[in-house]
Write a protein that holds these residues in place. Structure first.
Motif, PDB file in Angstrom:
ATOM      1  N   ASP A 145      -1.600  60.741  60.251  1.00 20.46           N
ATOM      2  CA  ASP A 145      -1.921  61.992  60.932  1.00 20.46           C
ATOM      3  C   ASP A 145      -2.846  62.783  60.008  1.00 20.46           C
ATOM      4  N   LEU A 152       8.381  64.585  66.296  1.00 24.21           N
ATOM      5  CA  LEU A 152       7.708  64.071  65.104  1.00 24.21           C
ATOM      6  C   LEU A 152       6.317  64.659  64.954  1.00 24.21           C
ATOM      7  N   SER A 184       3.386  61.691  57.595  1.00 20.94           N
ATOM      8  CA  SER A 184       3.313  61.242  58.980  1.00 20.94           C
ATOM      9  C   SER A 184       2.399  60.029  59.100  1.00 20.94           C
ATOM     10  N   ARG A 206       9.852  65.181  52.336  1.00 23.39           N
ATOM     11  CA  ARG A 206       9.202  64.789  53.578  1.00 23.39           C
ATOM     12  C   ARG A 206       8.425  63.479  53.474  1.00 23.39           C
ATOM     13  N   SER A 214      -1.635  65.952  58.040  1.00 24.24           N
ATOM     14  CA  SER A 214      -0.815  65.883  56.835  1.00 24.24           C
ATOM     15  C   SER A 214      -1.419  64.980  55.768  1.00 24.24           C
ATOM     16  N   GLY A 217       7.200  66.161  61.700  1.00 24.20           N
ATOM     17  CA  GLY A 217       7.476  64.966  60.923  1.00 24.20           C
ATOM     18  C   GLY A 217       8.944  64.657  60.685  1.00 24.20           C
ATOM     19  N   ARG A 245       4.727  56.889  53.240  1.00 27.58           N
ATOM     20  CA  ARG A 245       4.726  56.412  54.622  1.00 27.58           C
ATOM     21  C   ARG A 245       5.646  55.215  54.785  1.00 27.58           C
TER      22      ARG A 245
END
Length: 453
Positions: free
Chosen positions: A98, A194, A83, A80, A101, A198, A298
Protein backbone atom coordinates in the motif's frame (compact mmCIF):
# COMPACT_ATOMS: atom_id res chain seq x y z
CA UNK A 1 -34.62 -3.43 49.85
CA UNK A 2 -34.25 -5.16 46.47
CA UNK A 3 -30.97 -7.08 46.17
CA UNK A 4 -28.57 -6.53 43.27
CA UNK A 5 -29.19 -9.12 40.50
CA UNK A 6 -26.48 -11.77 40.27
CA UNK A 7 -25.18 -12.95 36.91
CA UNK A 8 -22.58 -15.59 36.06
CA UNK A 9 -20.63 -15.49 32.81
CA UNK A 10 -19.35 -18.90 31.71
CA UNK A 11 -16.17 -18.59 29.64
CA UNK A 12 -13.27 -16.15 29.80
CA UNK A 13 -12.64 -15.48 26.13
CA UNK A 14 -13.02 -12.04 24.60
CA UNK A 15 -16.81 -12.23 24.44
CA UNK A 16 -17.13 -13.31 28.07
CA UNK A 17 -14.77 -10.63 29.31
CA UNK A 18 -16.69 -7.90 27.46
CA UNK A 19 -20.00 -9.25 28.82
CA UNK A 20 -18.71 -9.27 32.39
CA UNK A 21 -17.33 -5.76 32.13
CA UNK A 22 -20.58 -4.27 30.85
CA UNK A 23 -22.73 -6.19 33.30
CA UNK A 24 -20.64 -5.07 36.26
CA UNK A 25 -20.43 -1.55 34.85
CA UNK A 26 -24.23 -1.60 34.59
CA UNK A 27 -24.58 -2.20 38.31
CA UNK A 28 -25.06 -5.97 38.41
CA UNK A 29 -23.21 -8.47 40.60
CA UNK A 30 -21.29 -10.17 37.78
CA UNK A 31 -18.72 -12.94 38.06
CA UNK A 32 -16.89 -14.65 35.22
CA UNK A 33 -15.95 -18.33 35.51
CA UNK A 34 -13.12 -19.64 33.33
CA UNK A 35 -12.13 -23.32 33.37
CA UNK A 36 -8.48 -22.66 32.49
CA UNK A 37 -6.01 -20.94 34.81
CA UNK A 38 -5.83 -17.91 32.53
CA UNK A 39 -8.42 -15.95 30.58
CA UNK A 40 -8.33 -15.32 26.86
CA UNK A 41 -9.85 -18.40 25.25
CA UNK A 42 -8.22 -18.73 21.84
CA UNK A 43 -6.33 -15.44 22.31
CA UNK A 44 -3.33 -16.38 24.41
CA UNK A 45 0.47 -16.11 24.37
CA UNK A 46 3.13 -18.51 25.62
CA UNK A 47 6.37 -16.96 26.86
CA UNK A 48 9.46 -19.18 26.92
CA UNK A 49 13.21 -18.57 26.78
CA UNK A 50 12.71 -14.94 25.83
CA UNK A 51 10.31 -15.72 22.98
CA UNK A 52 6.60 -14.99 22.69
CA UNK A 53 4.43 -17.48 20.82
CA UNK A 54 0.82 -16.53 20.17
CA UNK A 55 -1.70 -19.37 20.04
CA UNK A 56 -1.54 -19.77 16.30
CA UNK A 57 -1.42 -16.97 13.75
CA UNK A 58 -3.31 -14.04 15.28
CA UNK A 59 -3.33 -10.31 14.60
CA UNK A 60 -5.43 -7.37 15.74
CA UNK A 61 -7.24 -5.09 13.29
CA UNK A 62 -7.20 -1.73 15.15
CA UNK A 63 -9.95 -0.29 12.92
CA UNK A 64 -12.55 -2.80 14.13
CA UNK A 65 -15.31 -0.67 15.74
CA UNK A 66 -15.62 -2.97 18.76
CA UNK A 67 -11.85 -2.98 19.26
CA UNK A 68 -11.77 0.81 19.37
CA UNK A 69 -14.72 0.85 21.75
CA UNK A 70 -13.60 -1.85 24.18
CA UNK A 71 -9.79 -1.51 24.28
CA UNK A 72 -7.22 1.10 25.19
CA UNK A 73 -5.10 0.70 22.05
CA UNK A 74 -2.42 3.08 23.25
CA UNK A 75 -1.88 1.01 26.38
CA UNK A 76 -1.44 -2.12 24.24
CA UNK A 77 1.67 -0.55 22.68
CA UNK A 78 0.88 -1.90 19.22
CA UNK A 79 3.49 -3.03 16.72
CA UNK A 80 2.22 -2.69 13.17
CA UNK A 81 2.63 -4.79 10.07
CA UNK A 82 3.39 -3.00 6.82
CA UNK A 83 0.27 -3.16 4.66
CA UNK A 84 0.65 -5.50 1.71
CA UNK A 85 2.66 -8.68 1.30
CA UNK A 86 5.61 -10.36 -0.33
CA UNK A 87 4.36 -12.99 -2.77
CA UNK A 88 6.64 -16.04 -2.88
CA UNK A 89 6.96 -18.18 -6.02
CA UNK A 90 9.55 -20.90 -6.63
CA UNK A 91 12.74 -19.00 -7.44
CA UNK A 92 11.31 -15.50 -7.17
CA UNK A 93 9.35 -13.08 -5.00
CA UNK A 94 7.19 -10.08 -5.80
CA UNK A 95 5.98 -7.17 -3.66
CA UNK A 96 2.48 -5.84 -3.18
CA UNK A 97 2.38 -2.79 -0.91
CA UNK A 98 0.00 0.00 0.00
CA UNK A 99 1.80 3.19 -1.11
CA UNK A 100 0.18 5.09 1.77
CA UNK A 101 2.22 3.11 4.31
CA UNK A 102 5.18 2.04 2.14
CA UNK A 103 5.80 4.64 -0.59
CA UNK A 104 9.30 3.28 -1.25
CA UNK A 105 7.75 -0.02 -2.38
CA UNK A 106 5.55 1.63 -5.03
CA UNK A 107 7.88 0.88 -7.99
CA UNK A 108 8.08 -2.82 -7.03
CA UNK A 109 4.30 -2.95 -6.61
CA UNK A 110 3.73 -1.37 -10.03
CA UNK A 111 6.05 -3.95 -11.61
CA UNK A 112 4.36 -6.88 -9.84
CA UNK A 113 3.20 -9.37 -12.50
CA UNK A 114 0.75 -10.99 -10.06
CA UNK A 115 -1.59 -8.00 -10.25
CA UNK A 116 -2.67 -6.35 -13.49
CA UNK A 117 -3.45 -2.70 -14.01
CA UNK A 118 -7.11 -3.67 -14.15
CA UNK A 119 -6.77 -5.43 -10.77
CA UNK A 120 -5.26 -2.29 -9.26
CA UNK A 121 -8.15 -0.19 -10.52
CA UNK A 122 -10.69 -2.73 -9.23
CA UNK A 123 -9.03 -2.75 -5.79
CA UNK A 124 -9.24 1.05 -5.65
CA UNK A 125 -12.86 1.01 -6.78
CA UNK A 126 -13.76 -1.64 -4.20
CA UNK A 127 -12.08 0.35 -1.42
CA UNK A 128 -13.97 3.52 -2.36
CA UNK A 129 -17.23 1.59 -2.46
CA UNK A 130 -16.75 -0.14 0.89
CA UNK A 131 -15.49 2.91 2.76
CA UNK A 132 -18.84 4.57 1.96
CA UNK A 133 -20.72 1.60 3.42
CA UNK A 134 -21.63 1.50 7.11
CA UNK A 135 -19.69 -1.52 8.46
CA UNK A 136 -22.71 -2.51 10.56
CA UNK A 137 -24.60 -3.10 7.29
CA UNK A 138 -22.06 -5.37 5.64
CA UNK A 139 -23.68 -8.49 7.13
CA UNK A 140 -27.26 -7.38 6.44
CA UNK A 141 -29.28 -9.92 4.46
CA UNK A 142 -30.98 -7.12 2.49
CA UNK A 143 -27.70 -6.35 0.68
CA UNK A 144 -28.46 -9.21 -1.68
CA UNK A 145 -27.78 -12.92 -1.87
CA UNK A 146 -24.55 -14.00 -0.24
CA UNK A 147 -21.89 -15.82 -2.24
CA UNK A 148 -18.33 -17.06 -1.85
CA UNK A 149 -15.30 -14.78 -1.90
CA UNK A 150 -14.07 -16.53 -5.03
CA UNK A 151 -17.34 -15.96 -6.93
CA UNK A 152 -17.59 -12.39 -5.65
CA UNK A 153 -14.12 -11.51 -6.96
CA UNK A 154 -14.70 -13.23 -10.30
CA UNK A 155 -17.94 -11.31 -10.77
CA UNK A 156 -16.07 -8.07 -10.15
CA UNK A 157 -13.61 -8.94 -12.89
CA UNK A 158 -10.42 -9.66 -10.94
CA UNK A 159 -7.83 -11.68 -12.84
CA UNK A 160 -7.10 -15.35 -12.23
CA UNK A 161 -3.54 -14.53 -11.21
CA UNK A 162 -4.58 -12.00 -8.60
CA UNK A 163 -7.28 -14.25 -7.12
CA UNK A 164 -5.17 -17.41 -7.05
CA UNK A 165 -1.72 -16.11 -6.09
CA UNK A 166 -2.55 -13.08 -3.92
CA UNK A 167 -6.06 -13.26 -2.49
CA UNK A 168 -6.09 -17.03 -1.91
CA UNK A 169 -3.05 -17.13 0.42
CA UNK A 170 -3.86 -13.76 2.02
CA UNK A 171 -7.40 -14.77 2.88
CA UNK A 172 -6.19 -18.26 3.64
CA UNK A 173 -4.51 -16.56 6.59
CA UNK A 174 -7.61 -14.58 7.58
CA UNK A 175 -10.34 -17.18 7.05
CA UNK A 176 -8.19 -20.36 7.10
CA UNK A 177 -9.85 -21.11 3.77
CA UNK A 178 -7.51 -20.89 0.81
CA UNK A 179 -10.27 -22.11 -1.50
CA UNK A 180 -12.09 -18.78 -0.95
CA UNK A 181 -15.37 -20.60 -0.27
CA UNK A 182 -16.03 -18.34 2.74
CA UNK A 183 -18.84 -15.76 2.69
CA UNK A 184 -18.05 -12.58 0.77
CA UNK A 185 -19.39 -10.64 3.79
CA UNK A 186 -16.25 -11.63 5.71
CA UNK A 187 -14.10 -10.44 2.81
CA UNK A 188 -15.85 -7.09 2.57
CA UNK A 189 -15.66 -6.38 6.30
CA UNK A 190 -12.02 -7.36 6.68
CA UNK A 191 -10.94 -5.67 3.43
CA UNK A 192 -12.57 -2.43 4.57
CA UNK A 193 -10.99 -2.69 8.00
CA UNK A 194 -7.48 -3.52 6.79
CA UNK A 195 -7.54 -0.73 4.22
CA UNK A 196 -8.50 1.71 6.97
CA UNK A 197 -5.79 0.92 9.53
CA UNK A 198 -3.89 -2.28 8.76
CA UNK A 199 -2.96 -5.01 11.24
CA UNK A 200 -0.89 -5.08 14.42
CA UNK A 201 0.05 -7.06 17.51
CA UNK A 202 0.59 -5.82 21.08
CA UNK A 203 4.24 -5.63 22.04
CA UNK A 204 3.58 -8.10 24.88
CA UNK A 205 1.75 -10.57 22.62
CA UNK A 206 -1.91 -11.10 21.82
CA UNK A 207 -2.68 -12.20 25.38
CA UNK A 208 -2.29 -8.55 26.38
CA UNK A 209 -5.79 -8.05 24.94
CA UNK A 210 -7.71 -10.38 27.31
CA UNK A 211 -5.44 -9.30 30.17
CA UNK A 212 -6.52 -5.70 29.65
CA UNK A 213 -10.17 -6.72 29.39
CA UNK A 214 -9.94 -8.74 32.64
CA UNK A 215 -8.42 -5.74 34.42
CA UNK A 216 -11.35 -3.64 33.23
CA UNK A 217 -13.83 -6.19 34.61
CA UNK A 218 -12.21 -5.90 38.02
CA UNK A 219 -12.02 -2.10 37.81
CA UNK A 220 -15.81 -1.86 37.60
CA UNK A 221 -16.37 -4.34 40.42
CA UNK A 222 -16.79 -7.59 38.50
CA UNK A 223 -15.24 -10.89 39.50
CA UNK A 224 -12.94 -13.11 37.46
CA UNK A 225 -12.42 -16.66 38.75
CA UNK A 226 -10.16 -19.09 36.87
CA UNK A 227 -9.94 -22.86 37.27
CA UNK A 228 -13.74 -23.06 37.57
CA UNK A 229 -15.23 -25.51 35.07
CA UNK A 230 -18.99 -25.41 34.54
CA UNK A 231 -20.64 -28.75 33.80
CA UNK A 232 -24.20 -27.60 33.11
CA UNK A 233 -26.55 -24.64 33.10
CA UNK A 234 -30.32 -24.63 33.35
CA UNK A 235 -33.12 -22.13 33.67
CA UNK A 236 -36.40 -22.30 35.53
CA UNK A 237 -38.68 -19.32 35.90
CA UNK A 238 -36.82 -16.13 36.67
CA UNK A 239 -33.55 -17.76 37.72
CA UNK A 240 -30.78 -19.97 36.39
CA UNK A 241 -28.69 -22.71 37.97
CA UNK A 242 -25.04 -23.52 37.29
CA UNK A 243 -23.44 -26.85 38.19
CA UNK A 244 -19.64 -26.80 38.54
CA UNK A 245 -17.21 -29.67 38.04
CA UNK A 246 -16.14 -29.45 41.70
CA UNK A 247 -19.68 -30.34 42.77
CA UNK A 248 -20.72 -26.85 43.74
CA UNK A 249 -23.83 -25.32 42.25
CA UNK A 250 -25.51 -21.98 42.53
CA UNK A 251 -28.72 -20.21 41.64
CA UNK A 252 -28.44 -16.76 40.06
CA UNK A 253 -30.67 -14.34 38.22
CA UNK A 254 -29.05 -15.01 34.83
CA UNK A 255 -26.24 -16.93 33.16
CA UNK A 256 -24.39 -15.90 30.02
CA UNK A 257 -22.77 -18.80 28.15
CA UNK A 258 -19.67 -17.38 26.45
CA UNK A 259 -17.63 -20.53 25.84
CA UNK A 260 -16.20 -21.91 22.60
CA UNK A 261 -18.80 -23.15 20.08
CA UNK A 262 -18.73 -26.90 20.90
CA UNK A 263 -18.99 -26.24 24.65
CA UNK A 264 -21.73 -23.64 24.14
CA UNK A 265 -23.67 -26.14 22.04
CA UNK A 266 -23.32 -28.77 24.79
CA UNK A 267 -24.36 -26.37 27.57
CA UNK A 268 -27.35 -24.82 25.79
CA UNK A 269 -28.46 -27.53 23.38
CA UNK A 270 -28.78 -24.94 20.60
CA UNK A 271 -28.36 -26.53 17.17
CA UNK A 272 -28.00 -23.06 15.60
CA UNK A 273 -24.51 -22.70 17.12
CA UNK A 274 -22.05 -23.49 14.31
CA UNK A 275 -19.62 -26.29 15.21
CA UNK A 276 -17.99 -27.05 11.85
CA UNK A 277 -14.40 -25.95 12.34
CA UNK A 278 -11.55 -24.36 10.44
CA UNK A 279 -8.18 -25.24 11.92
CA UNK A 280 -4.49 -24.62 11.42
CA UNK A 281 -1.01 -25.51 12.64
CA UNK A 282 1.49 -22.73 13.32
CA UNK A 283 5.14 -23.59 13.86
CA UNK A 284 7.64 -21.04 15.19
CA UNK A 285 11.34 -20.93 14.26
CA UNK A 286 14.54 -19.12 15.06
CA UNK A 287 15.84 -17.84 11.74
CA UNK A 288 19.43 -18.95 11.04
CA UNK A 289 22.16 -16.35 11.38
CA UNK A 290 22.70 -14.57 8.10
CA UNK A 291 19.32 -15.55 6.65
CA UNK A 292 17.10 -12.67 5.57
CA UNK A 293 13.52 -13.01 4.33
CA UNK A 294 13.80 -9.53 2.80
CA UNK A 295 10.14 -8.84 3.51
CA UNK A 296 10.48 -6.24 6.26
CA UNK A 297 7.26 -6.12 8.30
CA UNK A 298 5.12 -7.63 5.53
CA UNK A 299 3.60 -11.11 5.45
CA UNK A 300 5.23 -13.65 3.16
CA UNK A 301 2.53 -15.42 1.13
CA UNK A 302 2.90 -18.74 -0.64
CA UNK A 303 1.61 -18.10 -4.17
CA UNK A 304 1.42 -21.83 -4.96
CA UNK A 305 -0.98 -24.24 -3.27
CA UNK A 306 1.64 -26.90 -2.64
CA UNK A 307 3.23 -28.80 0.24
CA UNK A 308 4.52 -25.62 1.89
CA UNK A 309 2.93 -23.31 4.43
CA UNK A 310 0.15 -20.92 3.47
CA UNK A 311 2.12 -17.96 4.83
CA UNK A 312 5.15 -17.00 6.89
CA UNK A 313 5.16 -14.22 9.50
CA UNK A 314 8.32 -12.22 10.40
CA UNK A 315 7.33 -11.79 14.05
CA UNK A 316 10.44 -10.16 15.46
CA UNK A 317 10.68 -7.78 12.50
CA UNK A 318 7.17 -6.56 13.34
CA UNK A 319 7.56 -6.75 17.13
CA UNK A 320 11.15 -7.06 18.38
CA UNK A 321 9.73 -7.92 21.83
CA UNK A 322 8.72 -11.35 20.48
CA UNK A 323 12.34 -12.60 20.49
CA UNK A 324 15.51 -12.24 22.58
CA UNK A 325 18.01 -9.60 21.50
CA UNK A 326 19.89 -10.69 18.41
CA UNK A 327 17.42 -13.43 17.48
CA UNK A 328 14.90 -13.45 14.61
CA UNK A 329 11.55 -15.21 15.15
CA UNK A 330 9.34 -16.30 12.26
CA UNK A 331 6.39 -18.66 11.99
CA UNK A 332 4.82 -20.75 9.25
CA UNK A 333 1.10 -21.57 9.22
CA UNK A 334 -0.42 -24.65 7.59
CA UNK A 335 -4.16 -24.83 7.05
CA UNK A 336 -6.54 -27.61 8.07
CA UNK A 337 -5.84 -31.03 6.68
CA UNK A 338 -2.23 -30.85 7.90
CA UNK A 339 -2.63 -33.48 10.66
CA UNK A 340 -4.11 -31.23 13.30
CA UNK A 341 -4.57 -34.02 15.79
CA UNK A 342 -7.44 -34.18 18.26
CA UNK A 343 -8.17 -31.52 20.84
CA UNK A 344 -8.79 -32.57 24.38
CA UNK A 345 -11.30 -29.77 24.93
CA UNK A 346 -12.92 -29.47 21.52
CA UNK A 347 -11.03 -26.27 20.67
CA UNK A 348 -7.30 -26.73 20.54
CA UNK A 349 -4.64 -29.34 21.21
CA UNK A 350 -3.19 -28.75 24.68
CA UNK A 351 -0.93 -31.79 24.48
CA UNK A 352 -0.67 -34.28 21.63
CA UNK A 353 -0.24 -38.01 21.80
CA UNK A 354 0.14 -40.16 18.72
CA UNK A 355 -1.67 -39.11 15.56
CA UNK A 356 -4.03 -41.37 13.65
CA UNK A 357 -1.15 -42.67 11.51
CA UNK A 358 0.93 -43.60 14.56
CA UNK A 359 3.39 -40.72 14.44
CA UNK A 360 4.23 -38.95 17.69
CA UNK A 361 4.23 -35.13 18.02
CA UNK A 362 8.00 -34.80 17.64
CA UNK A 363 7.93 -36.71 14.36
CA UNK A 364 5.06 -34.61 13.01
CA UNK A 365 6.79 -31.39 14.11
CA UNK A 366 10.01 -32.45 12.40
CA UNK A 367 8.10 -33.12 9.17
CA UNK A 368 6.51 -29.66 9.28
CA UNK A 369 9.91 -28.05 9.88
CA UNK A 370 11.35 -29.91 6.87
CA UNK A 371 8.48 -28.71 4.70
CA UNK A 372 9.07 -25.12 5.81
CA UNK A 373 12.80 -25.38 5.09
CA UNK A 374 12.07 -26.75 1.62
CA UNK A 375 9.62 -23.93 0.92
CA UNK A 376 12.03 -21.22 2.06
CA UNK A 377 14.89 -22.68 0.01
CA UNK A 378 12.59 -22.77 -3.01
CA UNK A 379 11.63 -19.11 -2.53
CA UNK A 380 15.21 -18.04 -1.67
CA UNK A 381 17.47 -20.21 -3.85
CA UNK A 382 20.51 -18.12 -2.92
CA UNK A 383 20.11 -18.77 0.81
CA UNK A 384 20.44 -21.80 3.10
CA UNK A 385 17.86 -22.73 5.75
CA UNK A 386 19.23 -26.04 6.94
CA UNK A 387 19.77 -24.57 10.42
CA UNK A 388 16.18 -23.31 10.72
CA UNK A 389 15.37 -24.20 14.32
CA UNK A 390 11.79 -25.14 15.27
CA UNK A 391 10.96 -23.68 18.69
CA UNK A 392 7.27 -24.33 19.23
CA UNK A 393 4.29 -25.86 17.43
CA UNK A 394 0.70 -24.81 18.03
CA UNK A 395 -2.10 -27.02 16.71
CA UNK A 396 -5.52 -25.35 16.71
CA UNK A 397 -8.22 -27.68 15.37
CA UNK A 398 -10.97 -25.13 16.12
CA UNK A 399 -9.53 -21.73 15.30
CA UNK A 400 -12.72 -20.45 13.64
CA UNK A 401 -16.14 -21.78 12.80
CA UNK A 402 -16.68 -22.42 9.10
CA UNK A 403 -18.40 -19.48 7.37
CA UNK A 404 -19.88 -20.52 4.02
CA UNK A 405 -22.23 -18.14 2.20
CA UNK A 406 -25.49 -17.58 4.05
CA UNK A 407 -24.40 -18.95 7.42
CA UNK A 408 -24.62 -15.59 9.18
CA UNK A 409 -28.35 -15.31 8.51
CA UNK A 410 -29.04 -18.27 10.79
CA UNK A 411 -26.70 -17.60 13.71
CA UNK A 412 -28.31 -17.56 17.17
CA UNK A 413 -29.48 -14.47 19.04
CA UNK A 414 -28.16 -13.71 22.56
CA UNK A 415 -31.65 -14.46 23.94
CA UNK A 416 -32.12 -17.70 22.01
CA UNK A 417 -31.39 -20.02 24.96
CA UNK A 418 -34.46 -20.50 27.11
CA UNK A 419 -35.39 -18.50 30.22
CA UNK A 420 -32.58 -16.77 32.07
CA UNK A 421 -29.74 -18.23 30.00
CA UNK A 422 -28.11 -15.98 27.39
CA UNK A 423 -25.47 -16.49 24.72
CA UNK A 424 -22.30 -14.55 23.80
CA UNK A 425 -19.59 -15.48 21.33
CA UNK A 426 -18.40 -14.65 17.84
CA UNK A 427 -20.80 -17.39 16.65
CA UNK A 428 -23.68 -14.97 17.27
CA UNK A 429 -22.10 -12.50 14.79
CA UNK A 430 -19.14 -13.72 12.71
CA UNK A 431 -15.83 -15.41 13.46
CA UNK A 432 -13.47 -12.60 14.43
CA UNK A 433 -12.29 -10.45 17.32
CA UNK A 434 -14.86 -7.88 16.15
CA UNK A 435 -17.61 -10.50 16.26
CA UNK A 436 -16.62 -11.71 19.73
CA UNK A 437 -16.42 -8.26 21.30
CA UNK A 438 -19.61 -6.99 19.72
CA UNK A 439 -21.46 -10.13 20.78
CA UNK A 440 -20.34 -9.55 24.37
CA UNK A 441 -21.73 -6.03 24.38
CA UNK A 442 -25.03 -7.16 22.83
CA UNK A 443 -25.47 -10.00 25.32
CA UNK A 444 -24.81 -7.63 28.23
CA UNK A 445 -27.38 -5.19 26.84
CA UNK A 446 -29.97 -7.97 26.62
CA UNK A 447 -29.36 -9.08 30.23
CA UNK A 448 -29.46 -5.51 31.57
CA UNK A 449 -32.70 -4.77 29.72
CA UNK A 450 -34.39 -7.96 30.95
CA UNK A 451 -33.30 -7.67 34.58
CA UNK A 452 -34.26 -4.02 34.82
CA UNK A 453 -37.66 -4.49 33.19
Amino acid sequence: MTSTPRVLVVGGGLAGLVVARHLAGGGLDATLLERRETVGGRVRTLERDGYRFDRGFQVLFPAYPAVRRELDLEALDLRRFTSGATIAHPGRRTVLADPRSAPAALPATLRNPDITLGDRLRVARLWLELRRTDPDRLFDADRGADRSIERYLRERGFSDGFVETVVAPFYGGITLDRSLSTSRRVFEYTFRTLAADGAAVPAAGMEAIPTQLADRVREVGGGVETGRKVESVSSEGDSATVQLADGMNGEVDAVVVATDPPAACDLTGLESIPTDARGCVTQYYALPSGADLETGRRLLLNAVDDDGPNHVVPHSAVAPEYAPDGEALISATYLEGEDLGASGDGVRLESSSESDDGRDPEERDAELAARTRNALESWYPDQQFGDLEPLHTERVPFAQFDQPPGIHDGLPDPREPSGSVYLAGDYTRWSSIQGAMRSGREAARAVLEDLSG
